[in-house]
Design a protein around this motif. Structure first.
Motif, PDB file in Angstrom:
ATOM      1  N   VAL A 132     111.273  -0.938  78.173  1.00  0.00           N
ATOM      2  CA  VAL A 132     112.656  -0.686  78.131  1.00  0.00           C
ATOM      3  C   VAL A 132     113.048   0.768  77.691  1.00  0.00           C
ATOM      4  N   PRO A 133     112.806   1.514  78.918  1.00  0.00           N
ATOM      5  CA  PRO A 133     112.910   3.156  78.407  1.00  0.00           C
ATOM      6  C   PRO A 133     114.277   3.540  77.900  1.00  0.00           C
ATOM      7  N   SER A 134     114.447   4.510  77.251  1.00  0.00           N
ATOM      8  CA  SER A 134     115.494   4.915  76.965  1.00  0.00           C
ATOM      9  C   SER A 134     115.941   6.403  77.436  1.00  0.00           C
ATOM     10  N   LEU A 135     117.201   6.488  77.830  1.00  0.00           N
ATOM     11  CA  LEU A 135     117.572   7.808  78.557  1.00  0.00           C
ATOM     12  C   LEU A 135     118.728   8.474  77.609  1.00  0.00           C
ATOM     13  N   ASP A 136     118.571   8.546  76.362  1.00  0.00           N
ATOM     14  CA  ASP A 136     119.795   8.925  75.589  1.00  0.00           C
ATOM     15  C   ASP A 136     119.822  10.560  75.741  1.00  0.00           C
ATOM     16  N   ARG A 137     118.936  11.191  76.118  1.00  0.00           N
ATOM     17  CA  ARG A 137     118.666  12.817  76.191  1.00  0.00           C
ATOM     18  C   ARG A 137     118.813  13.132  77.696  1.00  0.00           C
ATOM     19  N   LYS A 138     119.924  13.596  78.149  1.00  0.00           N
ATOM     20  CA  LYS A 138     119.833  13.802  79.731  1.00  0.00           C
ATOM     21  C   LYS A 138     120.106  15.289  80.013  1.00  0.00           C
ATOM     22  N   VAL A 139     119.659  16.134  80.852  1.00  0.00           N
ATOM     23  CA  VAL A 139     119.910  17.725  81.005  1.00  0.00           C
ATOM     24  C   VAL A 139     119.939  17.785  82.580  1.00  0.00           C
ATOM     25  N   VAL A 140     120.647  18.619  82.965  1.00  0.00           N
ATOM     26  CA  VAL A 140     120.731  19.346  84.428  1.00  0.00           C
ATOM     27  C   VAL A 140     120.337  20.793  83.959  1.00  0.00           C
ATOM     28  N   VAL A 141     119.438  21.186  85.100  1.00  0.00           N
ATOM     29  CA  VAL A 141     119.104  22.753  84.928  1.00  0.00           C
ATOM     30  C   VAL A 141     119.378  23.093  86.366  1.00  0.00           C
ATOM     31  N   VAL A 142     120.374  24.275  86.192  1.00  0.00           N
ATOM     32  CA  VAL A 142     120.787  25.009  87.289  1.00  0.00           C
ATOM     33  C   VAL A 142     120.149  26.440  87.600  1.00  0.00           C
TER      34      VAL A 142
ATOM     35  N   GLU B 114     107.830  26.027  83.868  1.00  0.00           N
ATOM     36  CA  GLU B 114     108.100  26.312  82.520  1.00  0.00           C
ATOM     37  C   GLU B 114     109.275  25.697  81.926  1.00  0.00           C
ATOM     38  N   MET B 115     110.171  25.700  82.649  1.00  0.00           N
ATOM     39  CA  MET B 115     111.625  25.035  82.708  1.00  0.00           C
ATOM     40  C   MET B 115     111.340  23.409  82.453  1.00  0.00           C
ATOM     41  N   ALA B 116     110.580  22.966  83.133  1.00  0.00           N
ATOM     42  CA  ALA B 116     110.224  21.330  83.031  1.00  0.00           C
ATOM     43  C   ALA B 116     109.661  21.263  81.757  1.00  0.00           C
ATOM     44  N   GLN B 117     108.473  22.083  81.157  1.00  0.00           N
ATOM     45  CA  GLN B 117     107.604  21.964  80.096  1.00  0.00           C
ATOM     46  C   GLN B 117     108.841  22.000  78.935  1.00  0.00           C
ATOM     47  N   GLU B 118     109.799  22.902  79.010  1.00  0.00           N
ATOM     48  CA  GLU B 118     110.627  23.276  77.931  1.00  0.00           C
ATOM     49  C   GLU B 118     111.539  21.937  77.800  1.00  0.00           C
ATOM     50  N   MET B 119     112.088  21.474  79.024  1.00  0.00           N
ATOM     51  CA  MET B 119     113.007  20.366  78.946  1.00  0.00           C
ATOM     52  C   MET B 119     112.201  19.153  78.136  1.00  0.00           C
ATOM     53  N   LYS B 120     111.033  19.049  78.659  1.00  0.00           N
ATOM     54  CA  LYS B 120     110.281  17.932  78.109  1.00  0.00           C
ATOM     55  C   LYS B 120     110.162  18.052  76.401  1.00  0.00           C
ATOM     56  N   GLU B 121     109.765  19.320  76.176  1.00  0.00           N
ATOM     57  CA  GLU B 121     109.614  19.628  74.763  1.00  0.00           C
ATOM     58  C   GLU B 121     110.785  19.539  73.896  1.00  0.00           C
ATOM     59  N   GLN B 122     111.901  19.680  74.547  1.00  0.00           N
ATOM     60  CA  GLN B 122     113.240  19.520  73.833  1.00  0.00           C
ATOM     61  C   GLN B 122     113.553  18.077  73.803  1.00  0.00           C
ATOM     62  N   GLY B 123     113.026  17.237  74.366  1.00  0.00           N
ATOM     63  CA  GLY B 123     112.989  15.731  74.206  1.00  0.00           C
ATOM     64  C   GLY B 123     114.035  14.919  75.246  1.00  0.00           C
ATOM     65  N   PHE B 124     114.142  15.696  76.390  1.00  0.00           N
ATOM     66  CA  PHE B 124     114.995  15.096  77.378  1.00  0.00           C
ATOM     67  C   PHE B 124     114.135  14.113  78.013  1.00  0.00           C
ATOM     68  N   GLN B 125     114.852  13.028  78.433  1.00  0.00           N
ATOM     69  CA  GLN B 125     114.303  11.839  79.086  1.00  0.00           C
ATOM     70  C   GLN B 125     114.570  11.736  80.504  1.00  0.00           C
ATOM     71  N   LEU B 126     115.710  12.567  81.104  1.00  0.00           N
ATOM     72  CA  LEU B 126     115.889  12.374  82.330  1.00  0.00           C
ATOM     73  C   LEU B 126     116.525  13.949  82.709  1.00  0.00           C
ATOM     74  N   ALA B 127     116.042  14.556  83.844  1.00  0.00           N
ATOM     75  CA  ALA B 127     116.770  15.682  84.177  1.00  0.00           C
ATOM     76  C   ALA B 127     117.118  15.647  85.594  1.00  0.00           C
ATOM     77  N   ALA B 128     117.957  16.668  85.860  1.00  0.00           N
ATOM     78  CA  ALA B 128     118.571  16.720  87.252  1.00  0.00           C
ATOM     79  C   ALA B 128     118.054  18.172  87.558  1.00  0.00           C
ATOM     80  N   VAL B 129     117.876  18.489  88.619  1.00  0.00           N
ATOM     81  CA  VAL B 129     117.767  19.872  89.231  1.00  0.00           C
ATOM     82  C   VAL B 129     119.049  20.381  90.147  1.00  0.00           C
ATOM     83  N   GLY B 130     119.545  21.504  89.987  1.00  0.00           N
ATOM     84  CA  GLY B 130     120.736  21.942  90.915  1.00  0.00           C
ATOM     85  C   GLY B 130     120.470  23.378  91.006  1.00  0.00           C
ATOM     86  N   GLU B 131     121.466  24.112  91.831  1.00  0.00           N
ATOM     87  CA  GLU B 131     121.243  25.503  92.262  1.00  0.00           C
ATOM     88  C   GLU B 131     122.482  25.980  92.417  1.00  0.00           C
ATOM     89  N   MET B 132     122.673  27.535  92.632  1.00  0.00           N
ATOM     90  CA  MET B 132     123.678  27.966  92.955  1.00  0.00           C
ATOM     91  C   MET B 132     123.237  29.315  93.523  1.00  0.00           C
TER      92      MET B 132
END
Lengths: 333, 333
Positions: A41-51, A144-162
């Motif tokens: 039963v995974p946890s998704l408390d920490r989520k992030v979107v990287v733009v 590197e951003m993926a690694q940083e997000m993992k190290e910061q404890g995020f459990q679910l990431a989204a990617v976006g762009e501008m």
């Protein structure tokens, strides 16, 4: 993927008080999250979107309803927390990270991560959008951003762009990688009229003729007819796979980046989730190649990762169902 | 609908920092909510899902993977807060109301509203599921619930149901109201095998032959081949229109009830929102007749209002975007 954990997670879901499979793709989502994390039963408390942000030389060709300067204005808007992606992130408890990998802004507002590889691509109608070395550097930013997000404890990431002009680049990348005709893939992006749509199709066709990207070499495709933010998202997705970080893709641009990543490392697919089906015609074609089914179908075409973040509460719901629902045994059946 | 407020809301949405129309159906949703409430930026802080429960005599024909007793067990599960609809409601900040309009339970658990019209329908293969008077009484239960929800200050409601056998009734109602062949509308419901699917199709055909419901008279259709919870949901939707209460429908059963309400009072459509597209084949046919497009496409087929509640955060996102996004004027454009 942890296949034993997936089997346990599937068994758990099958015992919940609902007909077998009745939660549809929410169940598949949950089981794959379990496989990624190794937790039943995974946890998704920490989520992030990287733009990821970048400019496009091809805007010279009149392919967008907005001038390049809007990329910089929107970067400021992200930092002020007032773009759609910020609002959705606040609404659903996610953080926003803004990464300038290639905008024309010379002074960055506070809060933007400066990872600029170059100040916008060259006009791909006249030659390669960037060099192979620059594409690799942009991919490294994403890794590197993926690694940083993992190290910061995020459990679910989204990617976006501008990046004003980036549906043009995404359609060129899609045409090259899939071999499908440009007219089937080109869309109205920010909302261009028929005249601009014709110009956009022409620009894509010429960029492919001039640069002759090698469809079997995703790096070559990203460098010649892609974009800095596209290459960075490809890097992020490769990094998500390396880091075992569940990652949600957004619309046509991030999905073009995902297909490039998939062609480099097919295993990335295990860590990817589709969020919504965009109005852009190439999106469906790309998702089909990735064999990913989106959860939301709302005719959106905004980018920024907005559609991906909009799907976050559905992931929360999938996990909550598995965590909190009774089993048939609880009901005495 | 307040058409002037809708025009103002549309103008507001068009000024936000995104391409025109780029938030797709979220924009349409927001504008219609404005039209319903008369507020340019409506509030959706108070949300509720009303689950109407009833049993079905047609289960005698072997049309479901579960026995009728499961309706009662699930009513207890709702009261314990451990069914999918409860979990989603907690996750997204909504309340749950459980209404027994026709189950076979003799003792109701605490928390269920007792509005029982009769203890399950009769087997519609052998005669009418209920009398016309009983159907009207069930509709009145729904009408009153809509009024109560409005009086309790709810701004967004979802309707859901529990009733073993009710996809059979919903398919019969759908076949009668739409005139489409049974084989196009019948589905696997809780997950029946090919043998039971054949029995189910036969039961629906026989129920229509035996009872000859009048397709132009939705009350006759609901009484003869419908169900108590189906009639109650039709009543709720009629009441939502009368009370100006924005109401989200769920899967095939609530959508069959919505079509019956729409045939009685076409104006109900203005107050209705589709949430998700179910796996049940009749759902798409019914939504098309209602001209409603669902936001979620996740191959779900659970009922209880679970899919409707799953869409609540998308409504929150639509309203938050309109409330919190910058305008182009804010960016100095």
């Amino acid at each position: 993927l942890h296949v034993e954990t997936m089997a346990e997670a599937q068994k758990h879901v099958d015992n919940l008080t609902k007909p077998l499979g009745a939660l549809g793709r929410l169940e598949e989502t949950f089981v794959r999250l379990a496989g990624i994390t190794g937790e039943t039963v995974p946890s998704l408390d920490r989520k992030v979107v990287v733009v990821f942000c970048g400019d496009h030389g091809v805007t010279e060709e009149g392919v967008s309803a907005y001038p390049s300067e809007v990329t910089g204005l929107m970067i400021r808007n992200f930092c002020d927390g007032k773009a759609a992606v910020n609002v959705f992130a606040r609404c659903y408890g996610a953080k926003v990270r803004v990464v300038d990998v290639g905008s024309q802004l010379t002074e960055l507002p506070a809060g933007v991560l400066n990872r600029k590889v170059r100040a916008g691509t060259a006009n791909m109608v006249k030659g390669p959008a960037m060099s192979g070395a620059e594409a690799i550097q942009a991919i490294r930013v994403g890794l590197e951003m993926a690694q940083e997000m993992k190290e910061q404890g995020f459990q679910l990431a989204a990617v976006g762009e501008m990046g004003i002009g980036n549906t043009t680049a995404a359609a060129a990348v899609s045409a090259s990688l899939t071999g499908r005709p440009v007219e089937e893939l080109v869309g109205r992006g920010t909302g261009i009229d028929d005249v601009a749509l014709k110009k956009k199709g022409e620009a894509i066709r010429r960029s492919l003729e001039v640069n002759q990207p090698d469809p079997s070499d995703p790096l070559d495709v990203l460098a010649k007819v892609g974009g800095l933010e596209l290459a960075a998202m490809t890097g992020f997705i490769l990094g998500a796979c390396a880091q075992r970080l569940s990652t949600v893709i957004d619309g046509v641009i991030s999905t073009a980046s995902a297909l490039a990543a998939f062609r480099l490392v097919p295993g990335v697919r295990d860590y990817l989730f589709a969020s919504h089906l965009s109005e852009e015609p190439a999106h469906q074609v790309l998702l089909k190649q990735l064999e990913l089914d989106p959860l939301i179908d709302a005719s959106m075409r905004l980018g920024e990762g907005s559609g991906a973040v909009l799907s976050f509460p559905l992931f929360d719901g999938a996990v909550a169902a598995a965590r909190e629902m009774a089993t048939f045994a609880d009901l005495g059946m």
